[in-house]
Motif scaffolding. Structure first.
Motif, mmCIF file in Angstrom:
data_model
loop_
_atom_site.group_PDB
_atom_site.id
_atom_site.type_symbol
_atom_site.label_atom_id
_atom_site.label_comp_id
_atom_site.label_asym_id
_atom_site.label_seq_id
_atom_site.Cartn_x
_atom_site.Cartn_y
_atom_site.Cartn_z
ATOM 1 N N ILE A 101 0.833 -1.204 0.000
ATOM 2 C CA ILE A 101 0.000 0.000 0.000
ATOM 3 C C ILE A 101 0.861 1.244 0.000
ATOM 4 O O ILE A 101 0.505 2.249 -0.595
ATOM 5 C CB ILE A 101 -1.029 0.018 1.155
ATOM 6 C CG1 ILE A 101 -0.350 -0.062 2.493
ATOM 7 C CG2 ILE A 101 -2.045 -1.062 1.004
ATOM 8 C CD1 ILE A 101 -1.314 -0.024 3.645
ATOM 9 N N SER A 102 2.046 1.188 0.635
ATOM 10 C CA SER A 102 2.904 2.374 0.638
ATOM 11 C C SER A 102 3.378 2.705 -0.760
ATOM 12 O O SER A 102 3.431 3.866 -1.149
ATOM 13 C CB SER A 102 4.125 2.148 1.524
ATOM 14 O OG SER A 102 3.745 1.902 2.827
ATOM 15 N N LEU A 118 0.633 7.938 -8.582
ATOM 16 C CA LEU A 118 0.933 9.332 -8.922
ATOM 17 C C LEU A 118 1.815 9.423 -10.161
ATOM 18 O O LEU A 118 1.640 10.327 -10.984
ATOM 19 C CB LEU A 118 1.610 10.027 -7.739
ATOM 20 C CG LEU A 118 0.669 10.424 -6.603
ATOM 21 C CD1 LEU A 118 1.437 11.023 -5.456
ATOM 22 C CD2 LEU A 118 -0.369 11.408 -7.098
ATOM 23 N N SER A 119 2.756 8.483 -10.323
ATOM 24 C CA SER A 119 3.583 8.556 -11.529
ATOM 25 C C SER A 119 2.769 8.150 -12.755
ATOM 26 O O SER A 119 2.990 8.667 -13.855
ATOM 27 C CB SER A 119 4.831 7.689 -11.386
ATOM 28 O OG SER A 119 4.498 6.390 -11.019
ATOM 29 N N PRO A 122 10.715 11.328 -17.681
ATOM 30 C CA PRO A 122 11.826 10.493 -17.221
ATOM 31 C C PRO A 122 11.758 10.200 -15.726
ATOM 32 O O PRO A 122 11.957 9.054 -15.298
ATOM 33 C CB PRO A 122 13.070 11.315 -17.563
ATOM 34 C CG PRO A 122 12.597 12.683 -17.836
ATOM 35 C CD PRO A 122 11.181 12.595 -18.261
ATOM 36 N N LEU A 123 11.415 11.229 -14.941
ATOM 37 C CA LEU A 123 11.332 11.025 -13.495
ATOM 38 C C LEU A 123 10.167 10.093 -13.155
ATOM 39 O O LEU A 123 10.302 9.184 -12.328
ATOM 40 C CB LEU A 123 11.156 12.373 -12.804
ATOM 41 C CG LEU A 123 11.200 12.357 -11.285
ATOM 42 C CD1 LEU A 123 12.503 11.792 -10.797
ATOM 43 C CD2 LEU A 123 10.991 13.743 -10.741
ATOM 44 N N GLY A 124 9.046 10.317 -13.829
ATOM 45 C CA GLY A 124 7.880 9.464 -13.617
ATOM 46 C C GLY A 124 8.201 8.012 -13.907
ATOM 47 O O GLY A 124 7.796 7.115 -13.178
ATOM 48 N N PHE A 125 8.986 7.784 -14.976
ATOM 49 C CA PHE A 125 9.347 6.409 -15.325
ATOM 50 C C PHE A 125 10.173 5.776 -14.225
ATOM 51 O O PHE A 125 9.940 4.632 -13.837
ATOM 52 C CB PHE A 125 10.130 6.393 -16.644
ATOM 53 C CG PHE A 125 10.686 5.046 -16.993
ATOM 54 C CD1 PHE A 125 9.843 4.021 -17.366
ATOM 55 C CD2 PHE A 125 12.041 4.798 -16.933
ATOM 56 C CE1 PHE A 125 10.335 2.771 -17.668
ATOM 57 C CE2 PHE A 125 12.543 3.548 -17.240
ATOM 58 C CZ PHE A 125 11.688 2.546 -17.608
ATOM 59 N N LEU A 126 11.155 6.531 -13.690
ATOM 60 C CA LEU A 126 12.005 5.973 -12.631
ATOM 61 C C LEU A 126 11.173 5.616 -11.401
ATOM 62 O O LEU A 126 11.324 4.533 -10.833
ATOM 63 C CB LEU A 126 13.078 6.987 -12.242
ATOM 64 C CG LEU A 126 14.348 6.927 -13.068
ATOM 65 C CD1 LEU A 126 15.347 7.945 -12.567
ATOM 66 C CD2 LEU A 126 14.937 5.529 -12.981
ATOM 67 N N ILE A 127 10.276 6.529 -11.009
ATOM 68 C CA ILE A 127 9.438 6.275 -9.835
ATOM 69 C C ILE A 127 8.573 5.049 -10.074
ATOM 70 O O ILE A 127 8.444 4.174 -9.221
ATOM 71 C CB ILE A 127 8.557 7.497 -9.525
ATOM 72 C CG1 ILE A 127 9.437 8.681 -9.146
ATOM 73 C CG2 ILE A 127 7.594 7.201 -8.411
ATOM 74 C CD1 ILE A 127 8.712 9.986 -9.137
ATOM 75 N N ASN A 143 10.870 9.763 0.185
ATOM 76 C CA ASN A 143 11.546 10.066 -1.067
ATOM 77 C C ASN A 143 10.605 9.972 -2.267
ATOM 78 O O ASN A 143 10.447 10.929 -3.004
ATOM 79 C CB ASN A 143 12.722 9.121 -1.304
ATOM 80 C CG ASN A 143 13.751 9.222 -0.204
ATOM 81 O OD1 ASN A 143 13.577 9.998 0.725
ATOM 82 N ND2 ASN A 143 14.799 8.462 -0.305
ATOM 83 N N LEU A 144 9.987 8.817 -2.443
ATOM 84 C CA LEU A 144 9.219 8.614 -3.674
ATOM 85 C C LEU A 144 7.956 9.462 -3.719
ATOM 86 O O LEU A 144 7.609 10.014 -4.763
ATOM 87 C CB LEU A 144 8.862 7.136 -3.842
ATOM 88 C CG LEU A 144 10.002 6.227 -4.268
ATOM 89 C CD1 LEU A 144 9.488 4.829 -4.497
ATOM 90 C CD2 LEU A 144 10.660 6.742 -5.515
ATOM 91 N N LEU A 145 7.254 9.570 -2.575
ATOM 92 C CA LEU A 145 5.993 10.315 -2.587
ATOM 93 C C LEU A 145 6.213 11.797 -2.901
ATOM 94 O O LEU A 145 5.576 12.331 -3.829
ATOM 95 C CB LEU A 145 5.270 10.114 -1.248
ATOM 96 C CG LEU A 145 3.942 10.819 -1.067
ATOM 97 C CD1 LEU A 145 2.995 10.449 -2.190
ATOM 98 C CD2 LEU A 145 3.311 10.439 0.255
ATOM 99 N N PRO A 146 7.148 12.518 -2.201
ATOM 100 C CA PRO A 146 7.398 13.908 -2.594
ATOM 101 C C PRO A 146 7.907 14.021 -4.032
ATOM 102 O O PRO A 146 7.495 14.938 -4.756
ATOM 103 C CB PRO A 146 8.474 14.368 -1.603
ATOM 104 C CG PRO A 146 8.357 13.466 -0.450
ATOM 105 C CD PRO A 146 7.911 12.163 -0.992
#
Lengths: 110, 354
Positions: free
Chosen positions: B158-159, B166-167, B204-209, B332-335
């Motif tokens: 769930i986390s 979001l990504s 690109p950032l969305g893909f990494l997340i 890290n990932l959520l922000p």
């Protein structure tokens, strides 16, 4: 979906039908590295897990609100960027909540 | 009701779902051979050429094994657990578009089981149902290791679902559509003149997340805390045997394939070749069916590459500690994913001004 169900049930039936059945007391007891099981298995676990679940509910609902916004955003740009600023205000609340949660040390597992 | 419609739908389901099912033995084989290759040992090599028939032998063995139900378990939930993990894992593949339409007997058939206009929401929501199976299985087993594994697994899943969603919302933002088919169609051509117009270039950032979160969602190393065998025996499936145990594994591999396919659709251009437009290919090949075949092969190759990437990562990285895992998700990932959304929206806003 029906197909998936059929496959699922199919392999279950097959394995119970084909497998040998030699139950014994030891085999059916709870696995605890070969030692006799001790105490109740429903041990207490950290309340942090519960907290995480509650936070997930909050943030996931907030995340869901982004989806309808995301889908109309591209079209709304033709009429100016008011949706961008609206989202920024909403996001500010979300970030505030996140900072609050973080300051309260809710997310630290130890 | 037109019978041919039902027939076509059934055929699509059988072919795509069959491909998914048969990918599981291939993947287990690839996983073990890959592990052996990375660790410089032969791996399974006795059954058939290169050990290719090993998974078949394993499957038969699983079927023929005894399937004990321990005495202390909650029987209903115990049996339902593997069901509830496998069924959502099988259902999510339905919304993945494999290729554009094929024309058979003058009838245009989109190569996708169900062309949903909310495809991405469907996959995210059905995919997260799998948590129930793990939680039920772990709780019903009445075993300390299972309980701990299930709690860890569910809170981890769930986390990581929030950054994942979001990504994915970032991709929705760029393409302005929920339909996976439309998303892929928009990734044809180039941006800025030289980059292929794939999601990975726009996000690109969305893909990494998304990549990191998908590793956690499928419980793979470096995030396989739920079944950390050094600490928890086998996590939530400690008490399961025979085919029920195999069911959990099948669900894991199915999820892996589906989420790789989703990644290909959202970020890696779906069935498109880079710098080669569909119109050009159609012109060269001269038939719609040939085009569909090439597209399906390209799609499969991309998914295969991602799955190999999963296996490669699994045998390269060590496991996280649990607090590190949670910190990575929440701080890290959520922000980062929120920042990604704002940045994307801002760039689009600037683009609309000029």
């Amino acid at each position: 979906m029906i197909f998936a169900l059929v496959v699922c049930v199919g392999i279950y039936v097959l394995t119970t039908w084909l497998g040998p059945k030699k139950p014994s007391n030891v085999k059916l007891s709870t696995y605890e590295c070969g030692v006799d099981p001790e105490g109740n298995a429903r041990i207490p676990f950290p309340a942090k897990f519960y907290l995480i679940a509650v936070l997930f509910l909050l943030f996931d609902v907030e995340a869901v609100f982004f989806f309808p916004w995301a889908i109309i955003y591209k079209g709304s740009l033709a009429q100016g960027g008011h949706l961008f600023w609206a989202m920024l205000i909403y996001l500010a609340f979300m970030v505030l909540a996140l900072i609050y949660v973080y300051r309260k040390d809710c997310l630290r597992m130890k | 009701m037109d019978w041919s419609v039902i027939l076509i739908a059934t055929a699509k389901i059988v072919v795509i779902y069959g491909a998914l099912l048969s990918s599981i033995p291939i993947l287990t084989w690839a996983e073990r051979r890959g592990a052996a290759f990375i660790q410089d040992r032969p791996g399974p090599n006795r059954v058939g050429p290169f050990g290719l028939f090993q998974p078949m032998a394993d499957f038969v063995k699983f079927l023929w094994k005894e399937d004990p139900i321990p005495l202390n378990v909650n029987k209903l939930l115990y049996v339902m657990g593997p069901f509830l993990t496998l069924i959502p894992a099988s259902l999510t593949i339905a919304a993945i578009p494999v290729a554009e339409s094929a024309v058979i007997f003058g009838r245009e058939i989109p190569l996708q089981i169900a062309d949903l206009n909310v495809g991405i929401l469907y996959i995210l929501s059905i995919g997260s149902l799998g948590i129930y199976g793990i939680l039920f299985g772990g709780w019903a087993s009445n075993n300390k290791f299972s309980l701990l594994g299930a709690m860890r697994s569910s809170s981890q899943m769930i986390s990581y679902e929030i950054p994942l969603a979001l990504s994915a919302a970032g991709a929705v933002l760029v393409f302005g559509s929920f339909s996976l088919r439309e998303m892929v169609q928009m990734q044809d051509g180039t941006v800025l003149g030289f980059l292929p117009a794939w999601g990975i270039c726009l996000q690109p950032l969305g893909f990494l997340i998304f990549l990191v979160a998908s590793f956690a969602e499928t419980n793979r190393i470096p995030f396989d805390l739920p079944e950390a065998e050094a600490e928890l025996v086998a996590g939530y499936h400690t008490e399961y045997g025979s085919m029920k145990f195999a069911t959990f594994f099948m669900a894991e591999y199915m999820n892996m394939v589906t989420i790789s396919a989703l990644m290909v659709v959202l970020f890696l251009g779906g069935w498109h070749l880079p710098w080669v437009s569909d119109a050009f290919l159609l012109d060269k090949l001269g038939s719609v069916n040939g085009l569909a075949l090439v597209q399906a092969l390209v799609f499969l190759a991309k998914v295969g590459f991602l799955v190999c990437f999963y296996i490669w990562i699994r045998w390269t990285l060590p496991r996280f500690r649990y607090d590190q895992l949670m910190r990575l998700a929440w701080s890290n990932l959520l922000p980062l994913s929120l920042f990604n959304l704002v940045a994307t929206a801002f760039v689009m806003y600037l683009g609309s001004l000029s």
